[in-house]
Design a protein around this motif. Structure first.
Motif, PDB file in Angstrom:
ATOM      1  N   ARG A 198       1.379   4.094  -2.965  1.00  0.00           N
ATOM      2  CA  ARG A 198       1.120   5.547  -2.644  1.00  0.00           C
ATOM      3  C   ARG A 198       2.173   6.525  -3.537  1.00  0.00           C
ATOM      4  O   ARG A 198       1.789   7.776  -3.859  1.00  0.00           O
ATOM      5  N   THR A 199       3.245   5.871  -3.757  1.00  0.00           N
ATOM      6  CA  THR A 199       4.304   6.813  -4.659  1.00  0.00           C
ATOM      7  C   THR A 199       4.273   6.604  -5.950  1.00  0.00           C
ATOM      8  O   THR A 199       5.012   7.223  -6.567  1.00  0.00           O
TER       9      THR A 199
ATOM     10  N   SER B  95      -7.773   5.111   4.992  1.00  0.00           N
ATOM     11  CA  SER B  95      -7.010   5.088   3.836  1.00  0.00           C
ATOM     12  C   SER B  95      -5.940   4.031   3.759  1.00  0.00           C
ATOM     13  O   SER B  95      -5.114   3.912   2.791  1.00  0.00           O
TER      14      SER B  95
ATOM     15  N   GLN C 189       0.872  -1.419  -0.096  1.00  0.00           N
ATOM     16  CA  GLN C 189       0.010   0.124   0.198  1.00  0.00           C
ATOM     17  C   GLN C 189       0.680   1.331  -0.241  1.00  0.00           C
ATOM     18  O   GLN C 189       0.552   2.379  -0.773  1.00  0.00           O
ATOM     19  N   LEU C 190       2.071   1.241   0.929  1.00  0.00           N
ATOM     20  CA  LEU C 190       2.702   2.598   0.990  1.00  0.00           C
ATOM     21  C   LEU C 190       3.683   2.726  -0.352  1.00  0.00           C
ATOM     22  O   LEU C 190       3.781   3.888  -0.720  1.00  0.00           O
TER      23      LEU C 190
ATOM     24  N   ASP D  54      -3.740   7.299   9.125  1.00  0.00           N
ATOM     25  CA  ASP D  54      -4.257   6.808   7.954  1.00  0.00           C
ATOM     26  C   ASP D  54      -5.350   5.694   8.294  1.00  0.00           C
ATOM     27  O   ASP D  54      -6.291   5.383   7.621  1.00  0.00           O
TER      28      ASP D  54
END
Length: 321
Positions: A160-161, A286, A156-157, A281
């Motif tokens: 995000r990028t 999110s 997930q992280l 988050d």
């Protein structure tokens, strides 16, 4: 508190009473209400964890609880008595009723975030975030075990990028990874490295790996970075295999070893900022987190058995209530 009396199965865990250690200096006391029970705890109980080579320790890295006392430092951080706080210990010991510790290990749990849900996050979230920090800028990322607690957060992280993310998973857990927005490759396929390259459109810039396998090098670009969050090792040889893997990684300029406990111990301010952000988050929805499977600390044997059988997307949380 839950202590490892010997290395072995769930019956190796014993419950013991201990007095609350009075705070020294700016330390504070937290009454633990929830603490996660994860793969590292199971490994440590079996004797395969390199940071605890002898029995007698209390398990548990992360926790949620009520702040019972204040200090000048806690007040400066905005933490007052009665606050619901979360944290990660640099060493284990969270499977206890009370903790006396530095307030710089604590962050406030956002209002409205269920404490049991908050408790599944700290250690895994810090591991995932730090792993991606070590990986550096990447247009494509392979996450090994993307349906697991750390892997799902890392995927997930990374998404995000704006990176292309490929996650390995089993056929049983593939839909969970797809729901995150990542490409999925079956890790049981003999040619899974080739499938990863196909899904990513070529060699990947970064790999987040917990297995210690050398086959990940087959998917890594020549200037890519391989981040090891663990070394699964052979059954009965986990500690020696982890030591060997860490030594190999230290000699390779493309490899990094991600240690959340070391990060917490040495980069306290960054740790607190990261944990506060990821808890927020989770609170606003999110960030998807594992489902807490709540078990009483008093039933520690059953809790360990439940953790061993926990499905992907779920994590046991001990409660003292």
């Amino acid at each position: 508190m839950a202590r490892v009396s010997r290395f072995g199965d769930a019956s190796a865990m014993v419950l013991a009473r201990a007095p609350i250690r009075p705070p020294r200096g700016n330390e504070v006391v937290v009454r633990v209400t929830h603490a996660s029970l994860g793969a590292t705890d199971l490994l440590a109980r079996r004797g395969g964890y390199i940071l605890h080579p002898v029995p007698g320790f209390v398990t548990g890295y992360d926790f949620v609880g009520e702040l019972l006392t204040e200090s000048a430092v806690s007040l400066a951080l905005g933490l007052r008595s009665g606050a619901v706080v979360a944290g990660v210990l640099p060493r284990m010991g969270a499977h206890a009723t009370f903790l006396t510790l530095a307030p710089t290990l604590l962050v406030a749990v956002p209002p409205g975030l269920d404490p049991a849900t908050a408790a599944v996050l700290p250690l895994d979230a810090i591991t995932a975030a730090h792993a991606l920090e070590l990986a550096g800028p990447a247009r494509s990322v392979l996450v090994q075990g993307a349906s697991g607690a750390v892997g799902a957060l890392a995927a997930q992280l990374a998404l995000r990028t704006g990176a292309t993310v490929v996650g390995t998973a089993s056929a049983r857990t593939a839909d969970r990874v797809r729901a995150l927005g990542a490409h999925v490759v079956d890790h049981t396929d003999r040619d899974w490295p080739a499938l990863v390259r196909q899904a990513a459109g070529g060699a990947v810039d970064a790999v987040i790996d917990h297995t210690g396998t050398e086959r990940v090098r087959d998917v890594l670009a020549a200037d890519g970075v391989l981040v090891r969050t663990g070394f699964a090792g052979r059954a009965g040889h986990e500690r020696s295999d982890a030591l060997r893997g860490a030594a190999t990684a230290a000699r390779d300029r493309r490899e990094r070893v991600c240690s959340a406990p070391l990060y917490v111990a040495t980069r306290r301010n960054a740790y607190r900022r990261t944990l506060a952000r990821l808890l927020a988050d989770a609170a606003d929805g999110s960030l998807r987190v594992a489902e807490p499977l709540v078990q009483p600390l008093a039933d520690i044997w059953e809790a360990h058995r439940a953790a061993e059988a926990a499905p992907a997307g779920a994590k046991v949380v001990l409660t003292t209530a």
